[in-house]
Scaffold this active site. Structure first.
Site, PDB file in Angstrom:
ATOM      1  N   GLY A 107       0.853  -1.181   0.000  1.00  0.00           N
ATOM      2  CA  GLY A 107       0.000   0.000   0.000  1.00  0.00           C
ATOM      3  C   GLY A 107       0.886   1.228   0.000  1.00  0.00           C
ATOM      4  N   GLY A 109       3.064   3.556   1.399  1.00  0.00           N
ATOM      5  CA  GLY A 109       3.804   3.533   2.651  1.00  0.00           C
ATOM      6  C   GLY A 109       4.501   4.818   3.011  1.00  0.00           C
ATOM      7  N   ARG A 110       4.686   5.714   2.042  1.00  0.00           N
ATOM      8  CA  ARG A 110       5.313   7.008   2.332  1.00  0.00           C
ATOM      9  C   ARG A 110       4.706   8.135   1.508  1.00  0.00           C
ATOM     10  NH1 ARG A 110      10.960   7.522  -1.005  1.00  0.00           N
ATOM     11  NH2 ARG A 110      10.361   6.279  -2.811  1.00  0.00           N
ATOM     12  N   LYS A 129       4.606  12.522  -1.993  1.00  0.00           N
ATOM     13  CA  LYS A 129       5.570  11.514  -1.568  1.00  0.00           C
ATOM     14  C   LYS A 129       6.465  12.095  -0.483  1.00  0.00           C
ATOM     15  CE  LYS A 129       7.137   8.409  -4.258  1.00  0.00           C
ATOM     16  NZ  LYS A 129       7.845   7.620  -5.310  1.00  0.00           N
ATOM     17  N   ASP A 141      10.108   4.524   7.228  1.00  0.00           N
ATOM     18  CA  ASP A 141       9.972   5.730   8.049  1.00  0.00           C
ATOM     19  C   ASP A 141       9.016   6.748   7.447  1.00  0.00           C
ATOM     20  OD1 ASP A 141      11.431   6.818   5.943  1.00  0.00           O
ATOM     21  OD2 ASP A 141      13.313   6.925   7.066  1.00  0.00           O
ATOM     22  N   ARG A 192       3.439  14.510  -6.786  1.00  0.00           N
ATOM     23  CA  ARG A 192       3.297  13.761  -8.037  1.00  0.00           C
ATOM     24  C   ARG A 192       1.896  13.920  -8.606  1.00  0.00           C
ATOM     25  NH1 ARG A 192       4.942   7.590  -7.780  1.00  0.00           N
ATOM     26  NH2 ARG A 192       3.004   7.384  -6.598  1.00  0.00           N
ATOM     27  N   ASP A 268       2.844  -4.151  -8.536  1.00  0.00           N
ATOM     28  CA  ASP A 268       2.307  -2.976  -7.856  1.00  0.00           C
ATOM     29  C   ASP A 268       2.880  -1.684  -8.416  1.00  0.00           C
ATOM     30  OD1 ASP A 268       4.580  -4.287  -6.341  1.00  0.00           O
ATOM     31  OD2 ASP A 268       4.626  -2.300  -5.417  1.00  0.00           O
ATOM     32  N   ASP A 278       6.370   5.003 -10.520  1.00  0.00           N
ATOM     33  CA  ASP A 278       7.283   4.601  -9.441  1.00  0.00           C
ATOM     34  C   ASP A 278       8.723   4.469  -9.908  1.00  0.00           C
ATOM     35  OD1 ASP A 278       5.328   4.693  -7.542  1.00  0.00           O
ATOM     36  OD2 ASP A 278       4.955   2.553  -7.504  1.00  0.00           O
TER      37      ASP A 278
END
EC number: 2.7.7.-
Length: 500
Positions: A107, A109-110, A129, A141, A192, A268, A278
């Site tokens: 999913g 995550g950042r 992001k 993190d 983004r 993904d 990505d």
């Protein structure tokens, strides 16, 4: 190739007079999906956020003008301290196959989907992001570092300049956070833009959960919001899968034609709209190496340059399996069988254009393959070799020895001259056409590193210069030769980490 996937440059969207960032209108469809499709998360404020650059191209996609954009408002959004009216930040849930192994714990995550803007050209996701931890961060993190943020920012500009479908970034900002990766690095955020962030992995998640109704709902969402013409077909769901297969094939053809290696083609990271999504340890080819694998964690070369067409087919097969509750297996196979001929046809169009061949003739494939073999055998620079063909009168004698020091070059040039003799257009017209598709300025890793180092030292000037050149890469500019330089012959092959 589809009419909207030609080699001709797109017409830029006109900025809306008087439009402002705060005046964007949002229609956040994703927030109206079932609750477990996402988790609402507020961005984590980042200390000392400072804008480094704003993309005119991305601003136009929102109907805005980068020159008149409110920097204070944008900085507030980039810092995580401000939301625009109508934004509703959330982290999307999805899964996917990573290096061939299914991972259910994926999913955002950042990054956070801040909102879905309504523009005259269609919907645009605004995705921040480096926005902080989410329930899908696992052990991450939630931070982004300046190095990777600049690489993604420049990648969007470079790909758009080459007419390769891509996400873009409106802006990139540095902050006062210190983030541990391979070393301690400056923190950053990236805003983004994408027509959609729906991935193959969204469909895998619903299939694995056996949620057929939600799977169908998601397919109709993509059709209604992004491909409305497909709703008029006899079988809209089948038409959507065909659309994904076709656009993915054409995307990979463009990657191969321009020497781009994504390096993390997990499912993904595959866009349902056929966008390049990505950017991590990607690389554009320098010396031609068909096995280039710029990701140092990819020890088997699964995502090497020459493996990308096959990997994309594998990923489309996984997507097809996820759609079996809605589309018959035989029909899915029929659609999937169109992938390879679509890719080959698109690739042939692109490569003929790069070699200045306007007509299609039977021996073109062999000529193209032998050209690539020459380059690889001589470790020739991929982009400089194509550009050399674009800047020398072939009838007056072509000197490529400096780029391709191979004894077989003369034989290939003789065949190339004979092939050109069968073309109807003149030499000057051919060379002009070639210069429109063979770039001078390429996002080379060593040049990106120079930009990164300057930005880390507080100088964003090289970033802006390189971004401008990459967005219009085919026209040679006076005084900009340093930005067209290949790396030194002694430089080691590109090898980066997934945090790059």
């Amino acid at each position: 190739m589809r009419p909207d996937a030609t080699l001709e440059p797109p017409t830029p969207d006109d900025a809306v007079d008087g439009a402002s960032l705060s005046g964007l209108v949002f229609d956040n469809v994703w927030s109206r999906f079932p609750a477990d499709f996402f988790t609402r998360v507020a961005p984590t404020p980042r200390r000392g956020t400072r804008l480094l650059d704003v993309s005119p191209l991305a601003a136009r996609r929102l109907g805005l003008d980068a020159e008149t954009l409110d920097a204070k408002t944008l900085t507030g959004v980039m810092s995580g301290e401000r939301l625009l009216p109508g934004m509703d930040p959330l982290a999307q849930k999805y899964t996917g196959h990573q290096f061939g192994t299914y991972n259910p714990a994926l999913g955002d995550g950042r990054g956070l989907l801040l909102g879905e803007a309504v523009t005259p050209q269609g919907p645009v996701d605004l995705h921040l992001k480096g926005a902080g931890q989410t329930p899908y961060s696992r052990f991450g993190d939630g931070q982004a570092v300046l190095r990777s943020s600049l690489r993604e920012y420049l990648a969007g500009e470079a790909m758009a300049g080459l007419r390769i479908p891509t996400t873009l970034a409106l802006a990139v900002a540095v902050n006062d956070e210190r983030v541990m990766r391979e070393r301690v690095e400056p923190g950053a955020t990236l805003l983004r833009l994408a027509e959609s962030h729906v991935r193959f992995g969204h469909f895998e998640w619903l299939y694995q959960q056996q949620r057929v109704e939600d799977l169908e709902r998601l397919m109709h969402h993509v059709i209604d919001r992004h491909r409305p013409d497909l709703a008029q077909t006899e079988a809209p769901l089948e038409a959507l899968y065909q659309d994904v297969v076709t656009r993915t094939a054409e995307l990979i053809a463009r990657w191969q034609a321009y020497g781009f290696v994504h390096a993390v083609m997990n499912t993904d990271n595959m866009s349902i709209l056929g966008l390049t999504l990505d950017y991590g340890p990607y690389a554009f080819m320098d010396r031609f190496d068909s096995r280039l694998t710029p990701n140092h964690t990819d020890t088997t070369g699964r995502y090497a340059f020459d493996q990308q067409p096959g990997v994309a087919l594998w990923n489309l097969t996984v997507l097809g399996q996820s759609l079996t509750p809605l589309i018959g297996v035989e029909r899915l196979r029929e659609i999937l069988d169109t992938y390879e001929p679509t890719l080959q046809a698109a690739y042939a169009i692109l490569m003929r254009a790069r070699l200045g061949l306007e007509s299609e003739q039977e021996d073109d494939g062999e000529l193209i393959d032998d050209w690539l073999t020459l380059m690889e055998r001589a470790s020739a620079d991929f982009h400089r070799s194509f550009r050399a063909l674009s800047e020398t009168d072939i009838q007056g004698g072509l000197s490529l020895e400096a780029e391709i020091p191979d004894a077989a070059l003369g034989d290939w040039l003789a065949r190339y001259r004979e092939r050109l003799s069968r073309e109807s257009r003149g030499e000057a017209e051919r060379l002009a056409a070639m210069r429109r598709v063979n770039p001078v300025y390429v996002l080379r890793t060593h040049l990106a590193q120079q930009v990164i180092e300057a930005a880390e030292d507080g100088d964003a000037g090289p970033l802006r210069t390189f971004r401008e050149l990459l967005s219009s890469p085919f026209e040679r500019r006076d005084g900009m030769d340093a930005w067209a330089e290949a790396p030194a012959a002694s430089a080691p092959p590109v090898c980066l980490s997934c945090s790059s």
